[in-house]
Design an enzyme around this catalytic site. Structure first.
Site, PDB file in Angstrom:
ATOM      1  N   ASP A  92       0.820  -1.209   0.000  1.00 39.34           N
ATOM      2  CA  ASP A  92       0.000   0.000   0.000  1.00 39.34           C
ATOM      3  C   ASP A  92       0.854   1.259   0.000  1.00 39.34           C
ATOM      4  O   ASP A  92       2.070   1.211   0.218  1.00 39.34           O
ATOM      5  CB  ASP A  92      -0.907   0.022   1.235  1.00 39.34           C
ATOM      6  CG  ASP A  92      -1.975  -1.052   1.187  1.00 39.34           C
ATOM      7  OD1 ASP A  92      -2.289  -1.528   0.075  1.00 39.34           O
ATOM      8  OD2 ASP A  92      -2.495  -1.414   2.257  1.00 39.34           O
ATOM      9  N   TYR A 112       6.986 -10.187   6.750  1.00 35.55           N
ATOM     10  CA  TYR A 112       6.827  -8.741   6.909  1.00 35.55           C
ATOM     11  C   TYR A 112       7.413  -8.326   8.249  1.00 35.55           C
ATOM     12  O   TYR A 112       7.400  -9.089   9.224  1.00 35.55           O
ATOM     13  CB  TYR A 112       5.350  -8.341   6.877  1.00 35.55           C
ATOM     14  CG  TYR A 112       4.742  -8.284   5.509  1.00 35.55           C
ATOM     15  CD1 TYR A 112       4.723  -7.096   4.782  1.00 35.55           C
ATOM     16  CD2 TYR A 112       4.175  -9.416   4.926  1.00 35.55           C
ATOM     17  CE1 TYR A 112       4.148  -7.034   3.520  1.00 35.55           C
ATOM     18  CE2 TYR A 112       3.601  -9.366   3.669  1.00 35.55           C
ATOM     19  CZ  TYR A 112       3.586  -8.171   2.972  1.00 35.55           C
ATOM     20  OH  TYR A 112       3.030  -8.119   1.725  1.00 35.55           O
TER      21      TYR A 112
END
Length: 246
Positions: A52, A110
């Site tokens: 994003d 992540y």
């Protein structure tokens, strides 16, 4: 035709995410333009996953097909000379034509990082979420244990998720604390839209005492986004590593 795979890093601060979109200014747009300048070809880039706006990558993996005969050991150097300073190609190799950076990814990691200092570190402001509240770290780590394994992660997915199935397998989830920062590393076979950021936002509620560690299991089983906490800020998130079988 050749299928070129690359590992790239980028600072997401200035971009509207990785994937091309109508408003422009995405990492994919910049890469496509640089490859076009280098080779004269307009390639279609496939990424291991979308990030994003504001999200960073240390080890994003992409692939694209092209006819260029540039030696594989020259690609990184040649492209980096045509990319802005906040995007870098770390390495490149040639893979079979059927290789797909997204479908063939075996696992992803992540990192979400928090600045726990009383006052924000200005040099890390774009990479760490400043959160100076006292946090119950052992309870947060205990909460993460509920995520290990294969589950339906609807509670930790954005309502805008378009995936048919929300079942994913989390292989590892751990907190690393020290030197004024707290880092979450989470590894799985795949992740849903905003999943890591929602996990982090909910985990911070555990840290503050708004939730108990045992609530994570209840939230997971509810399969209801409304049961989980807020979505943590995007700039603390980095796509850390993507692993393949070859």
């Amino acid at each position: 035709m050749r299928n070129i795979r690359m590992v790239i890093s980028y600072v997401g601060t200035s971009y509207h995410g990785f994937q091309t979109q109508p408003i422009g200014n995405t990492v994919q747009d910049i890469l496509v333009h640089a490859i076009h300048v280098l080779t004269g070809e307009k390639v279609h880039i496939i990424a291991s996953g979308r990030t994003d706006a504001g999200v960073h990558a240390r080890g994003q993996v992409i692939n694209f097909k092209c006819a260029s005969r540039i030696p594989i050991n020259r690609w990184a150097l040649a492209l980096n000379a045509r990319l802005p300073e906040d995007i870098a190609v770390l390495k490149a190799d040639e893979v079979p034509l059927e290789f797909h950076a997204s479908y063939d990814a075996r696992q992803k990691t992540y990192r979400y990082t928090i600045d726990t200092n009383k006052f924000a570190d200005v040099f890390e402001r774009n990479y760490r979420f400043h959160y100076p509240m006292p946090l119950r770290i052992p309870e947060m780590q205990a909460a993460l244990s509920a995520l290990i394994g294969t589950h339906d992660f609807t509670s930790f997915a954005s309502l805008r998720s378009t995936k048919v199935s929300h079942v994913r397998t989390i292989l590892d989830a751990r907190l690393v604390e020290g030197d004024g920062k707290l880092e979450l590393f989470i590894t799985g076979d795949g992740f849903l839209y905003n999943m890591v950021r929602i996990v982090m936002g909910t985990l911070l509620w555990v840290g503050e005492g708004k939730l108990q560690a045992s609530d994570f299991k209840r939230i997971l089983e509810a399969k209801d986004r409304a049961q989980a906490g807020p979505t943590a800020m995007s700039h603390g998130l980095t796509l850390w590593e993507v692993v393949y079988d070859f």
